[in-house]
Design a protein around this motif. Structure first.
Motif, PDB file in Angstrom:
ATOM      1  N   THR A 287       0.821  -1.221   0.000  1.00  0.00           N
ATOM      2  CA  THR A 287       0.000   0.000   0.000  1.00  0.00           C
ATOM      3  C   THR A 287       0.850   1.264   0.000  1.00  0.00           C
ATOM      4  O   THR A 287       0.375   2.331  -0.385  1.00  0.00           O
ATOM      5  CB  THR A 287      -0.929   0.036   1.229  1.00  0.00           C
ATOM      6  OG1 THR A 287      -0.144  -0.238   2.398  1.00  0.00           O
ATOM      7  CG2 THR A 287      -2.032  -0.985   1.110  1.00  0.00           C
ATOM      8  N   ASP A 292       0.154   5.204   1.324  1.00  0.00           N
ATOM      9  CA  ASP A 292       0.028   4.779   2.715  1.00  0.00           C
ATOM     10  C   ASP A 292       1.392   4.883   3.390  1.00  0.00           C
ATOM     11  O   ASP A 292       2.429   4.861   2.730  1.00  0.00           O
ATOM     12  CB  ASP A 292      -0.494   3.337   2.769  1.00  0.00           C
ATOM     13  CG  ASP A 292      -1.003   2.964   4.157  1.00  0.00           C
ATOM     14  OD1 ASP A 292      -1.090   3.856   5.021  1.00  0.00           O
ATOM     15  OD2 ASP A 292      -1.317   1.778   4.371  1.00  0.00           O
ATOM     16  N   ASP A 295       3.455  -0.664   4.264  1.00  0.00           N
ATOM     17  CA  ASP A 295       2.701  -1.780   3.697  1.00  0.00           C
ATOM     18  C   ASP A 295       1.886  -2.462   4.794  1.00  0.00           C
ATOM     19  O   ASP A 295       2.177  -2.309   5.980  1.00  0.00           O
ATOM     20  CB  ASP A 295       3.663  -2.774   3.052  1.00  0.00           C
ATOM     21  CG  ASP A 295       4.334  -2.188   1.809  1.00  0.00           C
ATOM     22  OD1 ASP A 295       3.866  -1.122   1.361  1.00  0.00           O
ATOM     23  OD2 ASP A 295       5.309  -2.782   1.322  1.00  0.00           O
ATOM     24  N   ARG A 296       0.869  -3.216   4.367  1.00  0.00           N
ATOM     25  CA  ARG A 296      -0.033  -3.827   5.348  1.00  0.00           C
ATOM     26  C   ARG A 296      -0.160  -5.327   5.130  1.00  0.00           C
ATOM     27  O   ARG A 296      -0.185  -5.798   4.007  1.00  0.00           O
ATOM     28  CB  ARG A 296      -1.424  -3.208   5.223  1.00  0.00           C
ATOM     29  CG  ARG A 296      -1.464  -1.703   5.311  1.00  0.00           C
ATOM     30  CD  ARG A 296      -1.206  -1.212   6.726  1.00  0.00           C
ATOM     31  NE  ARG A 296      -1.042   0.253   6.726  1.00  0.00           N
ATOM     32  CZ  ARG A 296      -0.858   0.965   7.826  1.00  0.00           C
ATOM     33  NH1 ARG A 296      -0.799   0.383   8.999  1.00  0.00           N
ATOM     34  NH2 ARG A 296      -0.696   2.275   7.758  1.00  0.00           N
ATOM     35  N   ARG A 340      -4.956   3.773   3.972  1.00  0.00           N
ATOM     36  CA  ARG A 340      -4.683   2.403   3.528  1.00  0.00           C
ATOM     37  C   ARG A 340      -5.829   1.875   2.666  1.00  0.00           C
ATOM     38  O   ARG A 340      -5.611   1.104   1.739  1.00  0.00           O
ATOM     39  CB  ARG A 340      -4.361   1.508   4.718  1.00  0.00           C
ATOM     40  CG  ARG A 340      -5.529   0.870   5.427  1.00  0.00           C
ATOM     41  CD  ARG A 340      -5.080   0.079   6.639  1.00  0.00           C
ATOM     42  NE  ARG A 340      -4.497   0.933   7.669  1.00  0.00           N
ATOM     43  CZ  ARG A 340      -4.328   0.566   8.930  1.00  0.00           C
ATOM     44  NH1 ARG A 340      -4.637  -0.660   9.305  1.00  0.00           N
ATOM     45  NH2 ARG A 340      -3.833   1.390   9.817  1.00  0.00           N
ATOM     46  N   ALA A 343      -5.450   3.409  -0.659  1.00  0.00           N
ATOM     47  CA  ALA A 343      -4.330   2.754  -1.333  1.00  0.00           C
ATOM     48  C   ALA A 343      -4.775   1.408  -1.904  1.00  0.00           C
ATOM     49  O   ALA A 343      -4.451   1.066  -3.049  1.00  0.00           O
ATOM     50  CB  ALA A 343      -3.175   2.565  -0.352  1.00  0.00           C
ATOM     51  N   ALA A 344      -5.538   0.654  -1.117  1.00  0.00           N
ATOM     52  CA  ALA A 344      -5.984  -0.667  -1.567  1.00  0.00           C
ATOM     53  C   ALA A 344      -6.885  -0.535  -2.799  1.00  0.00           C
ATOM     54  O   ALA A 344      -6.785  -1.298  -3.755  1.00  0.00           O
ATOM     55  CB  ALA A 344      -6.725  -1.375  -0.439  1.00  0.00           C
ATOM     56  N   ALA A 347      -4.779   0.155  -5.648  1.00  0.00           N
ATOM     57  CA  ALA A 347      -4.042  -1.057  -6.001  1.00  0.00           C
ATOM     58  C   ALA A 347      -4.908  -1.976  -6.863  1.00  0.00           C
ATOM     59  O   ALA A 347      -4.420  -2.682  -7.740  1.00  0.00           O
ATOM     60  CB  ALA A 347      -3.595  -1.775  -4.738  1.00  0.00           C
TER      61      ALA A 347
END
Length: 552
Positions: A287, A292, A295-296, A340, A343-344, A347
């Motif tokens: 992310t 973000d 990262d997650r 986040r 961001a997802a 993505a």
RNA sequence: GCGCCUGUAGCUCAGUUGGAUAGAGCGUCGGCCUCCGGAGCCGAAGGUCACAGGUUCGAAUCCUGUCAGGCGCGCCA
């Protein structure tokens, strides 16, 4: 107040002077002496054309056919404003337009039928809804209404986190209460639920199952109790929402996301895009390349999912279901989650505009200047039901919608309970009821009020101020919808109610200013104006989901 | 420590996306109405827009910094 012809004429004039593709902004000046509409166009253009603003203003005016634009005078003021005074007849004509448009006045079609999913409340099914949920509900529903008014197709959605650990937590809490009720020693677990409603649930379970639940619970009992508790809590939340005049189109459960194969599909999707990687036995989503902080983790090293993964799958599903936009109303405690999720979404290739979060701040409830912290039934917080029962749905919604959602707010119970015009809700509702009562007293059917009457008897400056406010309504609705800010409508309605009330009260001091009992032509003209005001008040209240009463 | 939000009248909050003299409600004060009280009506006072710089014709609004408050910074949900 819009005047598209004038705006266009200004733009044409600007083009003639060498500045094309400019947008002429017209706005209502704050002071009466500055006319009905003003533009800063000359000042904006001055730099670009390297000319003096006031000279430019003069050139612009010379290129306008004022008469055909219903402009009575155009004056240059200050550093280069052009102040327009419109003909009174123009304003009178537009009152008629409002009355003709009636329930549609304020509606627009710029949404072009786009499908918008508005997700709000989305409370865990582990207890009654609290005031914070109420604020989110009022906001989400009003945003949905605003979008409907501006030509969007809207779905109201409630996401039910029925798969998380919090449910198990509630089940354990109920278990403890069951045992206590049967005289055994038991403690509500650490971090469990303590409200009175937990004991209520335990008692109900005992009524159904008798002594069967007194001892330790096997998987069978666990599941049964879980199902029972889930259903009861959801039903209660639905009832609360219905009492609060919020109807959801869809309750989407987290378990259905798990059950539909969408988790795997989401993983596959992200993997295909090369955005997943393994580290320390977990699967991560990159992310941070989409704004973000870091990262997650999506899949923990023990193979289970983080909360984030089903949430991504759920939002991905919103796109698959055909929505162009997904708006989530979240409590302030989740605001850190926004980057986040954005961001997802990016993505997944859904772009930067698909997902939008509206953050709603905390509510503090006060009585007599002191904070009210607990509800009898829920224990640790004030429930929405308490508020509805005490002050009613209309007042509660209004208070929640009155402030910008980013603003922490104080809910003043004393003011909320005030049933007079001190209370802004009643002030606005009174304004509407007053007009309805004028019709009743005059034996007039409002639907048969003639719009095509001579409005020249309307001459009072106060009336024209009100007319201009009435004409602002569509712009207010548009701005409120675009910014997802219903409080703009509230502020507008309060201003209108003030003007209307003072227009009306003028008649109590000077009988010649009343609507009824005048020369027929005067009464007819004022009735049309009253009708226009009534329509705007009613439509505005409808956008907020607040009733426009016939009488108070 | 970092990030987001907020800071406007005594209190609760608006402020037309950068416009001209910053507004409303509550509270306070004065007048009217009222048997009294409440409500209502008319009016008034009340401001260093947290602070300091900057951007420009123009800043509560945009930029930078400081201060204060709230929230958030997990392989929790």
């Amino acid at each position: 107040m819009r005047h598209p012809e004038l705006a266009r004429a200004l733009e044409t004039a600007a083009a003639d002077l060498g500045a094309d593709a400019v947008e002429a902004k017209l706005e209502r000046p704050a002071v009466l002496e500055h006319g009905d509409l003003a533009t800063n166009l000359a000042m904006v253009l001055a730099g670009r054309l390297n000319r003096k603003p006031r000279d430019l203003a003069q050139n612009l005016i010379e290129r306008l056919d004022l008469g055909s634009l219903d402009v009575e005078s155009a004056e240059i003021a200050g550093p280069g404003f052009i102040n327009f005074t419109l003909s009174r007849d123009y304003l009178r004509r537009r009152v008629r337009d409002i009355a003709d448009a009636n329930r549609d006045y304020g509606r627009a079609d710029w949404g072009e039928g786009k499908a918008v999913n508005v997700e709000f409340v989305s409370a865990n099914p582990t207890g009654p809804l609290h005031v914070g949920h109420g604020r989110g509900a009022a906001l989400g529903d009003a945003i949905a209404r605003l979008l409907e008014w501006t030509g969007h197709r809207v779905q109201r959605e409630f996401y039910v986190n029925d798969a998380g650990a919090q449910i198990e937590n509630l089940v354990e809490s109920v278990h403890a209460r069951c045992r206590q009720l049967s005289g055994q020693d038991a403690e509500v677990p650490e971090g469990g639920y303590h409200g009175e409603y937990v004991t209520e649930l335990a008692r109900e379970l005992q009524n159904v199952h008798g002594e069967r639940l007194d001892g330790p619970w096997g998987p069978e009992e666990q599941r049964e109790v879980r199902d029972f508790v889930l259903e009861r809590m959801q039903a209660e939340q639905r009832d609360d929402m219905r009492a609060f005049r919020v109807e959801f189109d869809e309750f989407r459960t987290e378990s259905s996301v798990y059950g539909s194969g969408q988790i795997d599909a989401t993983i596959a999707d992200l993997d295909q895009r090369g955005l997943l990687y393994e580290r320390e036995g977990a699967r991560w989503l990159g992310t941070s390349s989409f704004g973000d902080d870091k990262d997650r983790v999506l899949v923990k090293s023990d193979g289970s999912y983080t909360y984030f993964l089903p949430d991504i799958a759920y939002h991905r599903d919103k796109a698959l279901r055909g929505f162009n936009t997904a708006i989530d109303v979240w409590g302030a405690d989740h605001h850190g989650y926004v980057p986040r999720m954005k961001a997802a979404i990016e993505a997944l290739g859904l772009g930067t505009d698909f997902f939008e979060a509206v953050i709603v701040q905390l509510v503090r409830v006060e009585r007599g200047g002191e904070e009210v912290k607990f509800s009898k039934r829920a224990g640790e917080f004030v429930t929405l039901r308490d508020l509805i029962d005490e002050v009613g749905t209309d007042v509660t919604r209004y208070f929640f919608l009155e402030r910008g959602s980013q603003q922490q707010m104080v809910f003043d119970l004393d003011l909320a309970k005030e049933r007079s015009e001190k209370n802004p809700v009643y002030k606005v509702q009174y304004a509407h009821a007053r007009l309805r009562s004028v019709y009743r007293r005059g034996g007039i059917d409002p639907n048969k009020i003639e719009h095509d009457v001579d409005l020249t008897p309307i001459v009072e400056p106060a009336a024209f101020e009100m007319i201009k406010t009435l004409l602002d309504f569509p712009e207010v609705v548009e701005a409120a919808a675009q910014n997802r800010e219903p409080h703009r409508v509230v502020a507008y309605l309060e201003e209108l109610a003030n003007q209307l009330n003072s227009w009306y009260h003028a008649g109590t001091r000077d009988e010649s200013l009343r609507v009824l009992g005048q020369e027929p032509s005067v009464t007819a003209a004022r009735l049309t104006l009253a009708r226009a005001a009534e329509i705007v008040l009613r439509n505005g209240l409808e956008i907020l989901g607040i009733e426009a009463p016939e009488q108070m």
